[in-house]
Design an enzyme around this catalytic site. Sequence first.
Site, PDB file in Angstrom:
ATOM      1  N   ARG A 153       1.818 -12.836   5.538  1.00 21.92           N
ATOM      2  CA  ARG A 153       3.286 -13.136   4.760  1.00 21.92           C
ATOM      3  C   ARG A 153       3.776 -12.705   6.073  1.00 21.92           C
ATOM      4  NH1 ARG A 153       4.978 -11.024  -1.410  1.00 21.92           N
ATOM      5  NH2 ARG A 153       3.019 -11.921  -2.682  1.00 21.92           N
ATOM      6  N   HIS A 183      -3.869 -16.334  10.342  1.00 24.75           N
ATOM      7  CA  HIS A 183      -3.115 -15.386   9.825  1.00 24.75           C
ATOM      8  C   HIS A 183      -3.389 -14.430  10.594  1.00 24.75           C
ATOM      9  CE1 HIS A 183      -1.854 -17.640   6.457  1.00 24.75           C
ATOM     10  NE2 HIS A 183      -3.086 -17.581   5.638  1.00 24.75           N
ATOM     11  N   PRO A 207       0.724  -1.033  -0.313  1.00 23.65           N
ATOM     12  CA  PRO A 207      -0.419  -0.011  -0.367  1.00 23.65           C
ATOM     13  C   PRO A 207       0.642   1.090  -0.084  1.00 23.65           C
ATOM     14  CG  PRO A 207      -1.201  -1.685   1.354  1.00 23.65           C
ATOM     15  CD  PRO A 207       0.437  -2.181   1.484  1.00 23.65           C
ATOM     16  N   GLU A 208       0.303   2.090  -0.687  1.00 18.48           N
ATOM     17  CA  GLU A 208       1.132   3.308  -0.932  1.00 18.48           C
ATOM     18  C   GLU A 208       0.067   4.711  -0.077  1.00 18.48           C
ATOM     19  OE1 GLU A 208       2.225   4.082  -4.830  1.00 18.48           O
ATOM     20  OE2 GLU A 208       2.478   2.096  -4.789  1.00 18.48           O
TER      21      GLU A 208
END
Length: 275
Positions: free
Chosen positions: A112, A93, A2-3
């Site tokens: 991740r 997760h 994400p930016e």
Amino acid sequence: MPELPEVETVRKTLKKLVLHKTIDQVTIHWPKIIKNPVEVEQFIDALKGETIVDVGRRGKFLIIYTETFALVSHLRMEGRYGLHPGDEPYDKHTHVIFHFTDGTELRYRDVRKFGTMHLYKKGDEFNYPPLIALGPEPFSEEFTVEYLTEKLRKTNRKVKPALLDQNLLVGLGNIYVDEALFRAGIHPERIASSLTEPEITGLHREIVATLSEAVKKGGSTIRSYVNSQGEIGMFQLELYAYGRQGEECKRCGRPLEKIKVGGRGTHFCPNCQKV
């Protein structure tokens, strides 16, 4: 990853969900996410009884403010926050859970496990990593054409890696650098110091315009990005360059290309963005 537009969208939605909620307990299933303090129990103990009073952002980092602390959170590739009922099952997760006194839970899920959390006393968050060395915000008064000119003229890096440097300017990543360069008509392999004053002026304008438009659209949903309420962004429908290799350029009709620049996949039009 994400930016700025995606993180800003998460900030806005997260603030609506958790403002004024009080933390009763914190459960941590993956301690490596917590980078400061070193002892996870200190992190847990510090947040017990704290009430969330604001949610901020610095570049690509979320900052969750309580009465006493600032929790600096980086989502990295797959990190997501979501508010859930306390009795709702969670999957493998889900690595950090903030249990609120009203029975709801703010859950941090990260497939991740690349995300990070740093906890500091409020006011100290900008004096230590990861925020201490960051450059100006694209929407700030500090980010002027003069500032961008000074920074680009001092480096012999290619312009794309220069713009990805968070010490130069925060919030830009692979998607929005490709978009801003396309809109400004600048080839991503141009040496930054070779850009002319009109080119830098145009680049500055397109950086701000591209990010502003993306924030309004809720960011770009590329792969798995969603905001804190499970909603996707829509700016990907407006993209000129990123992810469109082989497709026709929206300006000239020529096929867009993809190359590696500074180790990053880079999308551009060889006709509209000449070296």
